[in-house]
Design a protein around this motif. Structure first.
Motif, PDB file in Angstrom:
ATOM      1  N   TYR A  26      -4.297   7.389  -2.273  1.00 41.00           N
ATOM      2  CA  TYR A  26      -2.681   5.916  -2.414  1.00 41.00           C
ATOM      3  C   TYR A  26      -3.987   5.507  -1.363  1.00 41.00           C
ATOM      4  N   VAL A  27      -4.520   5.516  -0.675  1.00 44.78           N
ATOM      5  CA  VAL A  27      -4.871   4.095   0.108  1.00 44.78           C
ATOM      6  C   VAL A  27      -6.234   4.065  -1.178  1.00 44.78           C
ATOM      7  N   GLY A  28      -6.934   4.176  -1.567  1.00 44.50           N
ATOM      8  CA  GLY A  28      -8.410   3.836  -2.641  1.00 44.50           C
ATOM      9  C   GLY A  28      -7.775   3.054  -3.777  1.00 44.50           C
ATOM     10  N   GLY A  29      -6.270   3.599  -4.730  1.00 48.09           N
ATOM     11  CA  GLY A  29      -5.646   2.614  -5.283  1.00 48.09           C
ATOM     12  C   GLY A  29      -5.039   1.997  -4.486  1.00 48.09           C
ATOM     13  N   GLY A  30      -4.470   1.425  -3.606  1.00 48.09           N
ATOM     14  CA  GLY A  30      -4.373   0.201  -2.499  1.00 48.09           C
ATOM     15  C   GLY A  30      -5.656  -0.909  -2.376  1.00 48.09           C
ATOM     16  N   TRP A  31      -6.327  -0.200  -2.176  1.00 48.03           N
ATOM     17  CA  TRP A  31      -7.767  -1.282  -1.810  1.00 48.03           C
ATOM     18  C   TRP A  31      -7.839  -1.530  -3.003  1.00 48.03           C
ATOM     19  N   ARG A  80       2.351  -9.780  -2.558  1.00 43.96           N
ATOM     20  CA  ARG A  80       0.458  -9.137  -2.948  1.00 43.96           C
ATOM     21  C   ARG A  80       0.804  -7.381  -1.388  1.00 43.96           C
ATOM     22  N   LEU A  81       1.197  -7.981  -0.696  1.00 37.09           N
ATOM     23  CA  LEU A  81       1.397  -7.358   0.688  1.00 37.09           C
ATOM     24  C   LEU A  81       2.266  -5.653   0.262  1.00 37.09           C
ATOM     25  N   PHE A  82       3.693  -6.875  -0.567  1.00 38.60           N
ATOM     26  CA  PHE A  82       4.758  -5.716  -0.864  1.00 38.60           C
ATOM     27  C   PHE A  82       4.223  -4.912  -1.894  1.00 38.60           C
ATOM     28  N   LEU A  83       4.009  -5.541  -3.020  1.00 33.91           N
ATOM     29  CA  LEU A  83       2.629  -5.213  -4.433  1.00 33.91           C
ATOM     30  C   LEU A  83       1.612  -3.715  -4.484  1.00 33.91           C
ATOM     31  N   THR A  84       0.945  -3.693  -3.205  1.00 30.65           N
ATOM     32  CA  THR A  84       0.213  -3.247  -2.882  1.00 30.65           C
ATOM     33  C   THR A  84       0.768  -1.710  -1.814  1.00 30.65           C
ATOM     34  N   LEU A  85       1.713  -2.056  -1.341  1.00 30.30           N
ATOM     35  CA  LEU A  85       1.779  -0.618  -0.621  1.00 30.30           C
ATOM     36  C   LEU A  85       2.827   0.108  -1.223  1.00 30.30           C
ATOM     37  N   TRP A 131       2.543   0.879  -4.401  1.00 34.84           N
ATOM     38  CA  TRP A 131       1.569   0.547  -6.130  1.00 34.84           C
ATOM     39  C   TRP A 131       2.459   2.076  -6.651  1.00 34.84           C
ATOM     40  N   PRO A 132       2.469   2.855  -6.097  1.00 33.71           N
ATOM     41  CA  PRO A 132       2.889   4.521  -6.755  1.00 33.71           C
ATOM     42  C   PRO A 132       3.760   4.045  -7.464  1.00 33.71           C
ATOM     43  N   VAL A 133       5.388   3.726  -6.166  1.00 30.27           N
ATOM     44  CA  VAL A 133       6.023   4.043  -7.097  1.00 30.27           C
ATOM     45  C   VAL A 133       6.829   2.648  -8.465  1.00 30.27           C
ATOM     46  N   MET A 134       6.219   1.669  -8.017  1.00 28.77           N
ATOM     47  CA  MET A 134       5.582  -0.245  -9.214  1.00 28.77           C
ATOM     48  C   MET A 134       5.161   1.204 -10.379  1.00 28.77           C
TER      49      MET A 134
END
Length: 58
Positions: A12-17, A32-37, A39-42
């Motif tokens: 999760y953290v790696g994908g977000g980074w 940017r923050l919303f889409l990063t947090l 990402w698995p759902v989106m």
């Protein structure tokens, strides 16, 4: 079982980074923050998934 949770957190953290670092390569301009947090759902959204791949390659 704790090892599985640790692995999930690392992914999760790696994908977000990676998405955060390559955000400029996407078609997105804000949230940017919303889409990063989220990402698995989106990733269920085709447009987001294409932009996520662009960010990872970026």
């Amino acid at each position: 079982m704790p090892l599985v949770w640790l692995l999930l957190v690392v992914v999760y953290v790696g994908g977000g980074w990676r998405f955060w670092a390559g955000f400029r390569q996407t078609n997105f301009t804000s949230n940017r923050l919303f889409l990063t947090l989220l990402w698995p759902v989106m990733l269920a959204n085709k447009s987001y998934r294409q932009n996520f791949v662009k960010a990872l390659k970026g």
